[in-house]
Write a protein that holds these residues in place. Structure first.
Motif, PDB file in Angstrom:
ATOM      1  N   TYR A  76       0.854  -1.185   0.000  1.00  0.00           N
ATOM      2  CA  TYR A  76       0.000   0.000   0.000  1.00  0.00           C
ATOM      3  C   TYR A  76       0.892   1.239   0.000  1.00  0.00           C
ATOM      4  CZ  TYR A  76      -3.547  -3.386   1.367  1.00  0.00           C
ATOM      5  OH  TYR A  76      -4.388  -4.468   1.394  1.00  0.00           O
ATOM      6  N   GLU A  77       0.513   2.213  -0.813  1.00  0.00           N
ATOM      7  CA  GLU A  77       1.310   3.435  -0.861  1.00  0.00           C
ATOM      8  C   GLU A  77       0.962   4.315   0.334  1.00  0.00           C
ATOM      9  OE1 GLU A  77       2.979   5.987  -4.473  1.00  0.00           O
ATOM     10  OE2 GLU A  77       0.825   6.262  -4.212  1.00  0.00           O
ATOM     11  N   THR A 176       9.034  -0.871   1.017  1.00  0.00           N
ATOM     12  CA  THR A 176      10.031  -0.537   0.002  1.00  0.00           C
ATOM     13  C   THR A 176       9.973   0.958  -0.281  1.00  0.00           C
ATOM     14  OG1 THR A 176       8.640  -0.755  -1.980  1.00  0.00           O
ATOM     15  CG2 THR A 176       9.610  -2.774  -1.094  1.00  0.00           C
ATOM     16  N   LEU A 177      11.109   1.510  -0.650  1.00  0.00           N
ATOM     17  CA  LEU A 177      11.202   2.859  -1.183  1.00  0.00           C
ATOM     18  C   LEU A 177      11.592   2.736  -2.646  1.00  0.00           C
ATOM     19  CD1 LEU A 177      13.269   4.627   1.641  1.00  0.00           C
ATOM     20  CD2 LEU A 177      10.820   4.876   1.217  1.00  0.00           C
ATOM     21  N   GLU A 178      10.789   3.311  -3.553  1.00  0.00           N
ATOM     22  CA  GLU A 178      11.069   3.211  -4.985  1.00  0.00           C
ATOM     23  C   GLU A 178      11.206   4.603  -5.595  1.00  0.00           C
ATOM     24  OE1 GLU A 178       8.767   0.292  -7.187  1.00  0.00           O
ATOM     25  OE2 GLU A 178       8.178  -0.661  -5.292  1.00  0.00           O
ATOM     26  N   PHE A 179      12.224   4.752  -6.421  1.00  0.00           N
ATOM     27  CA  PHE A 179      12.598   6.038  -7.006  1.00  0.00           C
ATOM     28  C   PHE A 179      12.617   5.914  -8.522  1.00  0.00           C
ATOM     29  CE2 PHE A 179      16.413   8.551  -8.478  1.00  0.00           C
ATOM     30  CZ  PHE A 179      15.813   9.800  -8.447  1.00  0.00           C
ATOM     31  N   GLN A 180      11.946   6.853  -9.192  1.00  0.00           N
ATOM     32  CA  GLN A 180      11.965   6.900 -10.651  1.00  0.00           C
ATOM     33  C   GLN A 180      12.561   8.225 -11.120  1.00  0.00           C
ATOM     34  OE1 GLN A 180       8.308   6.595  -9.454  1.00  0.00           O
ATOM     35  NE2 GLN A 180       9.074   4.609  -8.768  1.00  0.00           N
ATOM     36  N   PHE A 198       6.516   5.558  -1.350  1.00  0.00           N
ATOM     37  CA  PHE A 198       6.689   4.865  -0.073  1.00  0.00           C
ATOM     38  C   PHE A 198       5.646   3.752  -0.015  1.00  0.00           C
ATOM     39  CE2 PHE A 198       8.379   9.040   0.498  1.00  0.00           C
ATOM     40  CZ  PHE A 198       9.296   9.014   1.539  1.00  0.00           C
ATOM     41  N   TYR A 199       6.071   2.492  -0.081  1.00  0.00           N
ATOM     42  CA  TYR A 199       5.151   1.359  -0.068  1.00  0.00           C
ATOM     43  C   TYR A 199       5.314   0.543   1.216  1.00  0.00           C
ATOM     44  CZ  TYR A 199       4.235   1.935  -5.112  1.00  0.00           C
ATOM     45  OH  TYR A 199       3.854   2.405  -6.343  1.00  0.00           O
ATOM     46  N   HIS A 200       4.185   0.043   1.740  1.00  0.00           N
ATOM     47  CA  HIS A 200       4.225  -0.776   2.955  1.00  0.00           C
ATOM     48  C   HIS A 200       3.220  -1.908   2.828  1.00  0.00           C
ATOM     49  CE1 HIS A 200       4.414  -1.898   7.185  1.00  0.00           C
ATOM     50  NE2 HIS A 200       5.379  -1.028   7.360  1.00  0.00           N
ATOM     51  N   LYS A 201       3.503  -3.024   3.471  1.00  0.00           N
ATOM     52  CA  LYS A 201       2.579  -4.163   3.429  1.00  0.00           C
ATOM     53  C   LYS A 201       1.280  -3.853   4.190  1.00  0.00           C
ATOM     54  CE  LYS A 201       4.653  -7.497   1.110  1.00  0.00           C
ATOM     55  NZ  LYS A 201       5.248  -8.656   1.785  1.00  0.00           N
ATOM     56  N   LYS A 202       1.335  -2.886   5.112  1.00  0.00           N
ATOM     57  CA  LYS A 202       0.142  -2.481   5.852  1.00  0.00           C
ATOM     58  C   LYS A 202      -0.364  -1.143   5.314  1.00  0.00           C
ATOM     59  CE  LYS A 202       2.264  -2.547   9.796  1.00  0.00           C
ATOM     60  NZ  LYS A 202       2.569  -2.472  11.251  1.00  0.00           N
ATOM     61  N   PRO A 203      -1.676  -0.970   5.161  1.00  0.00           N
ATOM     62  CA  PRO A 203      -2.191   0.303   4.650  1.00  0.00           C
ATOM     63  C   PRO A 203      -2.078   1.449   5.650  1.00  0.00           C
ATOM     64  CG  PRO A 203      -4.004  -1.153   5.226  1.00  0.00           C
ATOM     65  CD  PRO A 203      -2.752  -1.964   5.350  1.00  0.00           C
ATOM     66  N   LEU A 204      -2.038   1.140   6.944  1.00  0.00           N
ATOM     67  CA  LEU A 204      -1.944   2.152   7.989  1.00  0.00           C
ATOM     68  C   LEU A 204      -0.754   1.818   8.873  1.00  0.00           C
ATOM     69  CD1 LEU A 204      -5.727   2.240   8.987  1.00  0.00           C
ATOM     70  CD2 LEU A 204      -4.555   3.769   7.396  1.00  0.00           C
ATOM     71  N   LYS A 207       3.477   6.503  12.992  1.00  0.00           N
ATOM     72  CA  LYS A 207       4.320   7.609  12.572  1.00  0.00           C
ATOM     73  C   LYS A 207       5.791   7.264  12.716  1.00  0.00           C
ATOM     74  CE  LYS A 207       5.187  12.526  13.333  1.00  0.00           C
ATOM     75  NZ  LYS A 207       4.801  13.735  14.108  1.00  0.00           N
ATOM     76  N   ASP A 208       6.150   6.557  13.782  1.00  0.00           N
ATOM     77  CA  ASP A 208       7.546   6.204  14.008  1.00  0.00           C
ATOM     78  C   ASP A 208       8.102   5.359  12.866  1.00  0.00           C
ATOM     79  OD1 ASP A 208       7.455   7.587  16.353  1.00  0.00           O
ATOM     80  OD2 ASP A 208       7.492   5.829  17.677  1.00  0.00           O
ATOM     81  N   GLU A 209       7.292   4.451  12.353  1.00  0.00           N
ATOM     82  CA  GLU A 209       7.765   3.592  11.263  1.00  0.00           C
ATOM     83  C   GLU A 209       7.948   4.399   9.981  1.00  0.00           C
ATOM     84  OE1 GLU A 209       7.080  -0.894   9.521  1.00  0.00           O
ATOM     85  OE2 GLU A 209       5.444   0.069  10.634  1.00  0.00           O
ATOM     86  N   PHE A 210       7.058   5.340   9.756  1.00  0.00           N
ATOM     87  CA  PHE A 210       7.219   6.198   8.581  1.00  0.00           C
ATOM     88  C   PHE A 210       8.477   7.056   8.707  1.00  0.00           C
ATOM     89  CE2 PHE A 210       6.261  10.080   6.088  1.00  0.00           C
ATOM     90  CZ  PHE A 210       6.169   9.487   4.838  1.00  0.00           C
TER      91      PHE A 210
END
Length: 279
Positions: A76-77, A176-180, A198-204, A207-210
């Motif tokens: 999830y972005e 994952t962090l993906e750059f184009q 910024f992609y994560h397996k969890k949708p929510l 803040k600390d993890e972000f």
């Protein structure tokens, strides 16, 4: 004070690089005009003059240990700096999701079924069937797109780089962090398009993890993407979590401008041929 538990709707600033055209074929002319108003300079003055080499922005872990089999799955972005995703009040995208999987008939490519909610009154699920070339360098890919956006035509062959990943105890990737990045054909003009996802397996997420993801991004020298005006956009995932109205993980392409999807036939009649992926 109580720590914020979730990141979902906070809006920092919309990305305003020139519009690529991932979705423009599926939108009405009036909506396109509204979207076009958000398009600004291709790259602000505080961007680098050239795209960095893909391997140069990767973490040591990704360069030495990236395992593409752990890259597959649903992400999830959480945030983005990406002009292919509209942020105009009329068309603000939400609930972005990336379903990554190996290509069934070509081991040199992988598929990314990218979806988002777009439009007023709750929006509509747009689903895009994207494909990327897998190179010999870990986490270094090349994406291809063929479209006819009037604001940024012929934006094709865009380098896509896995900058860093969050590794779970079982070895899978939590995020994952993906750059184009793509330059103008004229090297004196510098960067034409740059984006960060910024992609994560969890949708929510907390803040600390972000903040960990942000710190990893800056450590790779890519802080300029989120610092450059107008900044970064936080994705609203909460609305789709509450309603559980994400599209199926194997949904057919729709409302994306690809041939055979959504309004592409109608739009090709009024605006020219529809966009399609090139692999």
């Amino acid at each position: 004070s109580e720590r914020p538990k979730l990141l979902h709707t906070e809006r920092v600033a919309p990305c305003q690089y020139a519009v690529m055209g991932r979705f423009h074929r599926a939108l009405t002319p009036l909506a396109l005009l509204a979207w076009a108003r958000t398009a600004g300079a291709d790259c602000p003055d505080d961007c680098p003059k050239r795209c960095p080499a893909q391997e140069d922005v990767q973490s040591p872990y990704v360069k030495d240990h990236f395992d593409i089999s752990q890259f597959w799955g649903v992400f999830y972005e959480i945030a983005f700096h990406d002009s292919t995703q509209p942020t105009n009040p009329l068309l603000t995208a939400a609930c972005q999701r990336s379903v990554k999987s190996p290509h069934q008939s070509d081991t040199k490519n992988y598929k990314d079924l990218f979806s988002l909610r777009i439009g007023p009154f709750g929006g509509t699920n747009a689903v895009c069937d994207l494909e990327f070339n897998i190179t010999d360098s870990p986490g270094v890919f090349m994406g291809h797109w063929s479209g006819n956006s009037p604001w940024n035509p012929n934006l094709t062959d865009i380098a896509n780089t896995v900058v860093d990943v969050g590794v779970a105890q079982n070895g899978t990737y939590n995020w994952t962090l993906e750059f184009q990045c793509k330059e103008f054909d004229d090297p004196t003009k510098g960067i034409r398009f740059a984006a960060l996802n910024f992609y994560h397996k969890k949708p929510l997420i907390d803040k600390d993890e972000f903040e960990v993801m942000l710190a990893r991004l800056r450590s790779r020298g890519l802080g300029w993407i989120i610092d450059a005006s107008p900044g970064m956009h936080m994705v609203d995932q909460q609305s789709c979590v509450d309603k559980q109205d994400y599209p199926s993980q194997d949904a057919d392409p729709s409302w994306c401008g690809q041939k055979g999807s959504g309004l592409s036939s109608l739009m090709s009649t009024t605006q020219g041929s529809s966009a399609e992926l090139v692999v």
